[in-house]
Design a protein around this motif. Structure first.
Motif, PDB file in Angstrom:
ATOM      1  N   SER A  78       0.835  -1.198   0.000  1.00 21.58           N
ATOM      2  CA  SER A  78       0.000   0.000   0.000  1.00 21.58           C
ATOM      3  C   SER A  78       0.877   1.258   0.000  1.00 21.58           C
ATOM      4  N   VAL A  79       0.252   2.373  -0.319  1.00 24.16           N
ATOM      5  CA  VAL A  79       0.948   3.661  -0.269  1.00 24.16           C
ATOM      6  C   VAL A  79      -0.083   4.775  -0.137  1.00 24.16           C
ATOM      7  N   GLY A  80       0.307   5.842   0.548  1.00 22.03           N
ATOM      8  CA  GLY A  80      -0.532   7.025   0.671  1.00 22.03           C
ATOM      9  C   GLY A  80      -0.342   7.929  -0.531  1.00 22.03           C
ATOM     10  N   ILE A  81      -1.441   8.297  -1.176  1.00 19.36           N
ATOM     11  CA  ILE A  81      -1.383   9.151  -2.359  1.00 19.36           C
ATOM     12  C   ILE A  81      -2.331  10.331  -2.148  1.00 19.36           C
ATOM     13  N   ARG A  82      -1.833  11.519  -2.518  1.00 21.16           N
ATOM     14  CA  ARG A  82      -2.654  12.717  -2.401  1.00 21.16           C
ATOM     15  C   ARG A  82      -2.717  13.414  -3.755  1.00 21.16           C
ATOM     16  N   ILE A  83      -3.925  13.804  -4.135  1.00 21.07           N
ATOM     17  CA  ILE A  83      -4.095  14.649  -5.317  1.00 21.07           C
ATOM     18  C   ILE A  83      -3.851  16.078  -4.853  1.00 21.07           C
ATOM     19  N   THR A  84      -2.845  16.701  -5.412  1.00 18.73           N
ATOM     20  CA  THR A  84      -2.491  18.048  -4.988  1.00 18.73           C
ATOM     21  C   THR A  84      -3.121  19.091  -5.901  1.00 18.73           C
ATOM     22  N   SER A  85      -3.387  20.250  -5.341  1.00 17.62           N
ATOM     23  CA  SER A  85      -3.835  21.389  -6.142  1.00 17.62           C
ATOM     24  C   SER A  85      -2.815  22.523  -6.050  1.00 17.62           C
ATOM     25  N   ASP A  86      -1.698  22.264  -5.374  1.00 15.45           N
ATOM     26  CA  ASP A  86      -0.654  23.267  -5.208  1.00 15.45           C
ATOM     27  C   ASP A  86      -0.009  23.568  -6.566  1.00 15.45           C
ATOM     28  N   PRO A  87       0.035  24.834  -6.995  1.00 16.20           N
ATOM     29  CA  PRO A  87       0.565  25.166  -8.323  1.00 16.20           C
ATOM     30  C   PRO A  87       2.015  24.704  -8.548  1.00 16.20           C
ATOM     31  N   LEU A  88       2.880  24.856  -7.573  1.00 15.10           N
ATOM     32  CA  LEU A  88       4.271  24.422  -7.721  1.00 15.10           C
ATOM     33  C   LEU A  88       4.343  22.912  -7.894  1.00 15.10           C
ATOM     34  N   CYS A  89       3.657  22.181  -7.036  1.00 15.15           N
ATOM     35  CA  CYS A  89       3.664  20.713  -7.123  1.00 15.15           C
ATOM     36  C   CYS A  89       3.083  20.242  -8.456  1.00 15.15           C
ATOM     37  N   LEU A  90       2.018  20.901  -8.900  1.00 16.39           N
ATOM     38  CA  LEU A  90       1.420  20.525 -10.182  1.00 16.39           C
ATOM     39  C   LEU A  90       2.395  20.728 -11.339  1.00 16.39           C
ATOM     40  N   LYS A  91       3.160  21.819 -11.328  1.00 13.29           N
ATOM     41  CA  LYS A  91       4.147  22.054 -12.386  1.00 13.29           C
ATOM     42  C   LYS A  91       5.185  20.936 -12.411  1.00 13.29           C
ATOM     43  N   LEU A  92       5.618  20.510 -11.230  1.00 10.32           N
ATOM     44  CA  LEU A  92       6.623  19.449 -11.159  1.00 10.32           C
ATOM     45  C   LEU A  92       6.056  18.120 -11.660  1.00 10.32           C
ATOM     46  N   ILE A  93       4.884  17.757 -11.176  1.00 11.74           N
ATOM     47  CA  ILE A  93       4.264  16.483 -11.554  1.00 11.74           C
ATOM     48  C   ILE A  93       3.936  16.456 -13.041  1.00 11.74           C
ATOM     49  N   GLN A  94       3.353  17.527 -13.534  1.00 10.38           N
ATOM     50  CA  GLN A  94       2.968  17.572 -14.941  1.00 10.38           C
ATOM     51  C   GLN A  94       4.184  17.621 -15.852  1.00 10.38           C
ATOM     52  N   GLY A  95       5.249  18.280 -15.419  1.00 11.51           N
ATOM     53  CA  GLY A  95       6.475  18.299 -16.211  1.00 11.51           C
ATOM     54  C   GLY A  95       7.152  16.946 -16.245  1.00 11.51           C
ATOM     55  N   LEU A  96       7.164  16.277 -15.106  1.00 11.47           N
ATOM     56  CA  LEU A  96       7.769  14.950 -14.993  1.00 11.47           C
ATOM     57  C   LEU A  96       6.872  13.882 -15.617  1.00 11.47           C
ATOM     58  N   ARG A  97       5.571  14.128 -15.585  1.00 12.92           N
ATOM     59  CA  ARG A  97       4.536  13.189 -16.035  1.00 12.92           C
ATOM     60  C   ARG A  97       4.506  11.920 -15.192  1.00 12.92           C
ATOM     61  N   LYS A  98       4.901  12.086 -13.948  1.00 17.19           N
ATOM     62  CA  LYS A  98       4.912  10.977 -12.992  1.00 17.19           C
ATOM     63  C   LYS A  98       4.628  11.537 -11.597  1.00 17.19           C
ATOM     64  N   PRO A  99       4.226  10.664 -10.674  1.00 14.70           N
ATOM     65  CA  PRO A  99       4.042  11.097  -9.291  1.00 14.70           C
ATOM     66  C   PRO A  99       5.386  11.478  -8.663  1.00 14.70           C
ATOM     67  N   ILE A 100       5.316  12.330  -7.647  1.00 18.22           N
ATOM     68  CA  ILE A 100       6.513  12.667  -6.886  1.00 18.22           C
ATOM     69  C   ILE A 100       6.338  12.284  -5.423  1.00 18.22           C
ATOM     70  N   VAL A 101       7.443  11.922  -4.803  1.00 17.06           N
ATOM     71  CA  VAL A 101       7.463  11.621  -3.377  1.00 17.06           C
ATOM     72  C   VAL A 101       7.261  12.924  -2.607  1.00 17.06           C
TER      73      VAL A 101
END
Length: 186
Positions: free
Chosen positions: A105-128
């Protein structure tokens, strides 16, 4: 100083670790699918390997790629949350082995933070997204409270919001295979 997101994303793709502000507290992060990078975060935190990390995603489509047994109640839980909500999902796949708990199992959060979204969308993968502290110590409420060992141990520091107080951890709920809900942290 303007943040160079393309450079940061290229570094994350190459296995870099980072110190960054999240939607809750200052976090240590990396590409959640890169086990070498995740091992570096474990080592930096001096964290037992059997403890899982929290992972950030940019929305339900990304979440559903890593959670094959996605229970529909999770849509409602996310919609009703009044502050950041981390949901622990069973049987997660496609993430680095060191991100997962012993039971898969793992804890996953959908973020709405603009900085985090830029990182995730740029990487196209989840981030720790694990707290920026040595395991067992108090989570820092500000950038200034982060241990020098953490600051010098990461490959990248995203120096945005360094003057903000950030001390509200997310709510945590665990979802069972049959949709049973267990509140872990309010």
């Amino acid at each position: 100083m303007k943040t160079d997101y393309p450079h940061i994303i290229e570094q994350l793709k190459a296995g870099a670790t980072m110190l960054y502000p999240t939607d809750t507290i200052w976090g240590l992060g990396c590409d959640a699918t890169n086990d070498d990078a995740c091992q570096q975060v474990l080592k930096l935190k001096n964290r037992p390997s059997e403890k899982s990390f929290i992972v950030l995603v940019d929305g339900f489509p990304m979440l559903e790629r890593y959670v094959p047994d996605f229970h529909p109640i999770c849509y409602d839980l996310a919609d009703l949350a009044t502050r950041p909500l981390t949901i622990i999902y069973p049987n997660v796949s496609g993430l680095a082995p060191s991100v997962l708990a012993a039971d898969g199992s793992v804890g996953i959060r959908i973020t709405s933070d603009p900085l985090c979204l830029k990182l995730i969308q740029g990487l196209r993968k989840p981030i720790v997204s694990t707290s920026a502290n040595i395991s067992g110590e108090k989570s820092p409420a500000s950038f200034g409270e982060i241990a020098q060992q953490i600051k010098t141990g990461v490959d990248l520091i995203i120096e945005e919001r360094t003057t903000e107080q950030m001390n509200q951890a997310s709510q945590i709920i665990k979802i069972g295979l049959n949709g049973q809900v267990e509140v872990i942290r309010k």
